[in-house]
Design a protein around this motif. Structure first.
Motif, PDB file in Angstrom:
ATOM      1  N   LYS A 187       0.823  -1.213   0.000  1.00 50.59           N
ATOM      2  CA  LYS A 187       0.000   0.000   0.000  1.00 50.59           C
ATOM      3  C   LYS A 187       0.857   1.263   0.000  1.00 50.59           C
ATOM      4  O   LYS A 187       0.475   2.277  -0.589  1.00 50.59           O
ATOM      5  CB  LYS A 187      -0.926  -0.005   1.210  1.00 50.59           C
ATOM      6  CG  LYS A 187      -1.881   1.188   1.261  1.00 50.59           C
ATOM      7  CD  LYS A 187      -2.815   1.097   2.449  1.00 50.59           C
ATOM      8  CE  LYS A 187      -3.795   2.258   2.453  1.00 50.59           C
ATOM      9  NZ  LYS A 187      -3.131   3.568   2.553  1.00 50.59           N
ATOM     10  N   GLU A 188       2.013   1.205   0.629  1.00 52.14           N
ATOM     11  CA  GLU A 188       2.873   2.394   0.685  1.00 52.14           C
ATOM     12  C   GLU A 188       3.301   2.834  -0.709  1.00 52.14           C
ATOM     13  O   GLU A 188       3.417   4.023  -0.988  1.00 52.14           O
ATOM     14  CB  GLU A 188       4.098   2.117   1.555  1.00 52.14           C
ATOM     15  CG  GLU A 188       4.985   3.350   1.747  1.00 52.14           C
ATOM     16  CD  GLU A 188       6.029   3.136   2.821  1.00 52.14           C
ATOM     17  OE1 GLU A 188       6.963   3.951   2.898  1.00 52.14           O
ATOM     18  OE2 GLU A 188       5.910   2.162   3.579  1.00 52.14           O
ATOM     19  N   ASP A 191       0.386   4.696  -2.167  1.00 43.51           N
ATOM     20  CA  ASP A 191       0.277   6.033  -1.572  1.00 43.51           C
ATOM     21  C   ASP A 191       1.322   6.990  -2.128  1.00 43.51           C
ATOM     22  O   ASP A 191       1.089   8.206  -2.210  1.00 43.51           O
ATOM     23  CB  ASP A 191       0.410   5.945  -0.046  1.00 43.51           C
ATOM     24  CG  ASP A 191      -0.732   5.175   0.605  1.00 43.51           C
ATOM     25  OD1 ASP A 191      -1.790   5.042  -0.057  1.00 43.51           O
ATOM     26  OD2 ASP A 191      -0.569   4.711   1.737  1.00 43.51           O
ATOM     27  N   GLN A 192       2.480   6.447  -2.532  1.00 41.60           N
ATOM     28  CA  GLN A 192       3.548   7.282  -3.078  1.00 41.60           C
ATOM     29  C   GLN A 192       3.409   7.488  -4.583  1.00 41.60           C
ATOM     30  O   GLN A 192       4.243   8.152  -5.198  1.00 41.60           O
ATOM     31  CB  GLN A 192       4.908   6.652  -2.776  1.00 41.60           C
ATOM     32  CG  GLN A 192       5.258   6.643  -1.290  1.00 41.60           C
ATOM     33  CD  GLN A 192       6.574   5.949  -1.002  1.00 41.60           C
ATOM     34  OE1 GLN A 192       7.151   5.309  -1.884  1.00 41.60           O
ATOM     35  NE2 GLN A 192       7.061   6.076   0.217  1.00 41.60           N
TER      36      GLN A 192
END
Length: 264
Positions: A187-188, A191-192
């Motif tokens: 997920k990171e 998000d980025q």
């Protein structure tokens, strides 16, 4: 000895940045295969300054004497060489040849040659070199194509090649996947803003093992690393042409998008 360098600036690009990001999302991370610059944004790869790897021939290539005795005065062998970020040869694979002894001589030469690694924005990275050895009695011409190998059966391999890779259309049937893993996509990364499509070029050898997965440096380095690492773990039934196991060329497209399967 004659030498010709024909370089295509598309080095395979994997990055150690996968590890901290993937662990942050509690997912296993692919091991780094080469160093790469830290991306300032998901589009960094498209703006990269690329310097191809350089082959340093430390000893001459030997013309196979048995072929000379048989009156064979010329021929070719084509080899893929995987060069890591330290300039070490990590893997080599024969793509094709007109006579097998030419391929044997080519592999023997690669095993002792030295290499300067490819660089992206000044940082050393791993790359795949596609090298054609053209043997003539009066000299050997070396043609290098550094980057993602291209499979064009009509243009690349002449009718005198007795060994060469096959496209999927020429196989008796599509190789059956025996073991397939999906790329990590925490997920990171979403998000980025790390999203998009990655094409992984690879070969399936006569045993069904995946060989030489590679990606373009113009693709997002994080997603490219995740995709190519996943493909390297795949296993297939042996590809066959007219009932005989053969080397097959393949390409897999991965679409990294939120809430969508990565591999179609």
């Amino acid at each position: 000895m004659k030498t010709l360098h024909s370089l295509r600036l598309l080095p395979a690009l994997l990055t150690p940045l996968l590890a901290p990001l993937a662990h942050a999302a509690d997912q296993p991370a692919p091991p780094p295969a080469a160093a790469s610059p830290s991306p300032a944004s998901p589009d960094t790869a498209a703006l990269s300054v690329i310097t191809p790897c350089k082959v340093i021939r430390t000893q001459p290539i030997s013309y196979p004497m048995p072929l000379l005795r048989d009156g064979i005065s010329h021929g070719e062998a084509r080899v893929l060489a995987s060069i890591d970020a330290d300039g070490r040869l990590t893997e080599s694979m024969v793509l094709g040849y007109t006579h097998k002894p030419f391929a044997t001589s080519a592999l023997a030469a690669l095993a002792v040659w030295k290499f300067q690694p490819a660089r992206v924005n000044g940082q050393p990275v791993g790359t795949v070199a596609d090298i054609t050895f053209r043997f003539e009695v009066d000299g050997i011409l070396l043609v290098e194509r550094v980057g993602v190998p291209q499979y064009t059966p009509g243009d690349t391999y002449g009718s005198d090649y007795i060994y060469h890779p096959h496209g999927l259309r020429s196989l008796d049937s599509i190789p059956t996947p025996i073991h397939v893993t999906q790329p990590v996509y925490p997920k990171e990364w979403i998000d980025q803003g790390h999203r998009g499509t990655v094409a992984v070029d690879f070969y399936i050898d006569e045993t069904g093992a995946v060989r030489m997965p590679s990606v373009s440096a113009t693709q997002n380095p994080l997603l490219a690393a995740a995709a190519s690492t996943a493909v390297s773990e795949w296993k297939f039934s042996p590809p066959k042409h007219k009932g005989r196991p053969v080397l097959a060329h393949c390409q897999q497209i991965f679409k990294f998008e939120p809430d969508a399967p990565v591999a179609p």
